[in-house]
Write a protein that holds these residues in place. Structure first.
Motif, PDB file in Angstrom:
ATOM      1  N   LYS A 136      10.169 -15.166   5.130  1.00  8.99           N
ATOM      2  CA  LYS A 136      11.593 -14.888   4.970  1.00  8.99           C
ATOM      3  C   LYS A 136      12.316 -16.070   4.319  1.00  8.99           C
ATOM      4  O   LYS A 136      13.145 -15.898   3.434  1.00  8.99           O
ATOM      5  N   GLN A 140      14.203 -16.270   0.693  1.00 10.52           N
ATOM      6  CA  GLN A 140      15.599 -16.719   0.651  1.00 10.52           C
ATOM      7  C   GLN A 140      15.792 -17.761  -0.464  1.00 10.52           C
ATOM      8  O   GLN A 140      16.775 -17.730  -1.183  1.00 10.52           O
ATOM      9  N   GLN A 143      15.741 -16.060  -3.693  1.00 10.17           N
ATOM     10  CA  GLN A 143      16.994 -15.355  -3.886  1.00 10.17           C
ATOM     11  C   GLN A 143      18.090 -16.314  -4.388  1.00 10.17           C
ATOM     12  O   GLN A 143      18.879 -15.963  -5.255  1.00 10.17           O
ATOM     13  N   LEU A 164      16.937 -19.555   7.251  1.00  6.13           N
ATOM     14  CA  LEU A 164      16.318 -20.755   6.693  1.00  6.13           C
ATOM     15  C   LEU A 164      16.111 -21.805   7.779  1.00  6.13           C
ATOM     16  O   LEU A 164      16.967 -22.007   8.637  1.00  6.13           O
TER      17      LEU A 164
END
Lengths: 312, 443
Positions: A136, A140, A143, A164
């Motif tokens: 994840k 991120q 992204q 994060l």
């Protein structure tokens, strides 16, 4: 003030809800701007109007000195929405290239920029991997890179640190500072107040579709200060109420006092000296943004509003 | 426009590069050919041999009963219903005394029960044997009888359509076949590619990439890019299938013996008559020629043109609706089921009407169903196969095409409005009532 973005009396009404109700503010070029508000306050609607996803029902958006034109100004904006994700089955390099081209970059230009950012964030080995292989936190980071890749003048980050770890959060935070220093303007939307306090120059607080607070973090703290001081005294010394102040909370060696109406901090010190209390430390306690936020939002129907379904 | 192109490219290339696409494309024709081959093989090997002992005390039909590949009649002595199995016969047929007037029962006893087709075939054989025998008894010679038998195969109906001054051969069963096949093909592909569009939209929504992309392109562009990209995948697949079928059939034709190929070619030159002095065409050559000739009577440019139009038009019409449904789904794909129902219903209904129309292309239902865009892609294809303007007049075809174009413009517009709201909305159960509100609310 040199404003990159000005909102003037912006309105967006849904069937039974005024999602954004007459909001105006300016965002200075190169600043880091915090857009705060409880859930359902209208932040996302506001951001979607700024990014051209929604048309306002009324009011004006001025971007870079000109009225906002959704089709041509898209390239000036990088938007990382709260609800974000990527194609799971697509290779990361291809995906970044595709999204960059959708922003209007040429293929060669996009490739070059992706390589630069991937190198910077040590993501070079990711190119042929798929998003489903990433954790994840990793996705991120990806992204974030995709959001800033096309060097937008206005970067909008909605809850950028969720998911994060502290190391990667710092990496992104440093990058936000660096981008602002290079002249990019950043809108930072969150309800994590400690991050706002740390990062933002200027904040706006919205609640129930209306702006209820607008200013620099320091000014707002001044505005909401309650004249509370922390007094450190030598061990064994205890304070008692005096004409100039009353005690809020007393702990060993440290007392929080509120200065009474009509007195100032020097009056407090004079009275302490008169009482012959040995003071070792003395400083003003400003309210945290968190306190201000809770103070302002509590008691409104903000919590309830989050559960109101729009009667369509 | 440039951005739509990028989206189309992505939708197209991710699907065409996918292994599943290649497998489906190359396996499907092989599967169909394999299925046909398997069923042919089964129908040949599945046939049982019958060895029938005939007890014909008067010897009435002994000379006239003819054997076939499947049935072997023999007339042994000393066989009766108790011992025929021991002597190696599968059945025993007892011929009663024939009086030439009444219907009489002919008894057939079997080890294993006999299928209806076989029974009918045996009945026919006995009847024609009786007929032959009676004719011979009436004094007709065997050679006269043979020529009479041949006469029963002289007539072959050839229907022609009058088109002003020219007339054209028409073939109803071919038209039915083409109509049915193209209707079915459109029906299947609407489903396959419609749900592909829906799943693509759902993927973008559940992956949460929708808003990331919507901040770069308009929702309508994203939806259209997806629809067009997947439609192009469908056309590619058709194209590959056509190429595969043509190459497979020409490869199969290459396996024919040289003289048969030669005969087929000369039959083609002479319009079905063997040129004088040539040897008699073999049976297989005539069959191949007839098949090719029948196929050639159809107006292929018109049919293929219409097929492409109705495939694209029908696809655009339904894909937009599927996209709208996809945009309303949250996490659970099950949500799509109830919303899909109003889309799949007309599709299934149209398919049923198509079945009907392939036999009766000119009923009022056929007419209306070929004008209404929900069903026109399938139903009009079934009718067009019967010929334009003989079965479908030009104005009907034009009207049907225009309503389909208007129809897909309308569904695309409607879906675009539902889509742009649905794609960004999470955690809300969507009903049809809400969808209609979305379609007509302001942005």
């Amino acid at each position: 003030m040199d404003a990159l973005l000005s909102l003037k009396n912006l309105r967006k009404y849904y069937a039974t809800q005024k999602a954004v109700d007459d909001i105006s503010f300016d965002i200075e070029r190169g600043s880091i701007f915090g857009l705060l508000g409880p859930n359902g306050a209208g932040k996302t609607t506001l951001l979607r109007m700024i990014t051209g996803i929604f048309y306002p029902d009324g009011g004006e958006i001025i971007l870079d000195g000109k009225p906002f034109d959704a089709i041509n100004d898209i390239q000036k904006i990088g938007y990382m929405p709260e609800e974000r994700g990527l194609y799971k089955k697509m290779k990361i390099g291809e995906q970044a290239l595709y999204l960059a081209q959708l922003k209007g970059l040429s293929k060669a230009d996009a490739t070059e920029k992706i390589k630069y950012w991937f190198k910077k964030f040590e993501m070079e080995s990711w190119w042929n991997k798929k998003v489903e292989d990433l954790s994840k936190g990793m996705s991120q980071k990806l992204q974030f890179v995709i959001t800033v890749l096309h060097e937008p003048k206005l970067i909008i980050l909605d809850e950028p640190f969720s998911g994060l770890d502290p190391v990667n959060a710092n990496l992104i935070k440093d990058e936000i500072y660096a981008l602002a220093k290079k002249g990019a303007t950043i809108i930072f939307s969150t309800h994590r107040m400690e991050q706002v306090e740390e990062i933002c120059d200027h904040i706006v607080l919205v609640n129930l579709g209306k702006k209820i607070l607008d200013g620099t973090v320091a000014d707002i703290k001044q505005q909401f200060k309650e004249n509370i001081f922390s007094i450190e005294t030598e061990a064994g010394v205890s304070l008692s109420d005096a004409p100039a102040f009353s005690i809020v909370r007393a702990e060993a060696g440290k007392t929080l006092v509120k200065i009474n109406e009509g007195f100032r901090s020097n009056d407090l010190l004079q009275q302490l000296i008169a009482q012959n209390k040995q003071v070792v430390g003395f400083n003003e306690v400003l309210p945290s943004l968190n306190d201000i936020f809770i103070h302002l939002v509590e008691g409104t129907h903000a919590n309830a509003r989050a559960f109101q379904t729009v009667q369509e | 426009m440039n951005k739509i192109w990028l989206i189309i490219q992505r939708e197209y290339s991710t699907r065409v590069k996918n292994k599943r696409f290649l497998i489906l494309t190359f396996l499907m024709p092989l599967l169909i050919v394999g299925l046909i081959a398997a069923s042919t093989y089964l129908s040949i090997t599945g046939v049982e041999q019958r060895n029938i002992a005939v007890v014909d005390p008067n010897g009435f039909i002994k000379n006239s009963l003819k054997n076939t590949a499947q049935i072997n009649f023999s007339f042994p002595a000393n066989v009766d219903t108790t011992n025929y199995q021991k002597q190696g016969f599968t059945d025993i047929l007892i011929i009663p005394k024939f009086d030439g007037v009444k219907k009489t029962d002919y008894i057939l006893r079997s080890k294993k029960s006999m299928g209806l087709m076989l029974q009918e075939s045996i009945t026919n054989k006995i009847n024609s044997a009786i007929e032959d025998q009676m004719l011979q008894d009436a004094g007709i010679h065997q050679n006269v009888l043979d020529s009479i038998h041949k006469a029963s195969q002289f007539a072959e109906l050839k229907a022609y359509e009058d088109k002003g001054s020219t007339s054209k051969e028409s073939n109803a069963s071919l038209a039915m076949g083409i109509g049915y096949a193209s209707g079915l093909l459109i029906y299947i592909t609407m489903f396959i590619y419609g749900t592909m569009v829906m799943r693509g939209v759902m993927e973008e929504k559940t992956n949460r990439i929708a808003e990331v992309i919507i901040s770069s392109v308009k929702p309508f562009e994203l939806m259209m890019g997806k629809i067009i990209g997947i439609g192009a995948v469908g056309l590619t697949q058709f194209l590959l299938w056509i190429v595969l079928i043509i190459s497979l059939t020409s490869a199969a034709a290459g396996f024919l013996p040289a003289d048969v190929q030669h005969q087929v070619a000369s039959l083609q030159q002479s319009n079905g008559q063997m040129a004088g002095g040539m040897m008699q065409a073999s049976e297989s050559a005539v069959k191949i020629y007839n098949f090719q000739h029948t196929i050639s009577t159809a107006n292929w440019p018109l049919i293929i043109g219409c097929f492409i139009f109705y495939f694209i038009g029908g696809y655009l019409f339904y894909a937009a609706l599927f996209a709208a449904v996809g945009s309303t789904v949250n996490e659970d794909p099950q949500d799509a089921q109830s919303l899909m129902f109003p889309i799949t219903m007309p599709l299934i209904l149209s398919y049923l009407i198509t079945n009907m129309v392939t036999q009766n292309p000119n009923t009022p239902i056929a007419f209306w169903a070929s004008i209404i865009p929900f069903s026109s892609p399938m139903v009009m294809m079934a009718r067009v196969a019967y010929g334009v303007p003989s079965a479908v007049s030009y104005w009907e075809l034009a009207l049907s095409m225009l309503t389909l174009i208007a129809g897909f413009i309308f569904t695309t517009w409607l879906s675009g409005r539902i889509y742009r709201t649905g794609i960004l909305l999470y955690g809300k159960k969507v009903t049809w009532k809400i969808l209609i509100k979305w379609a007509f609310k302001k942005v």
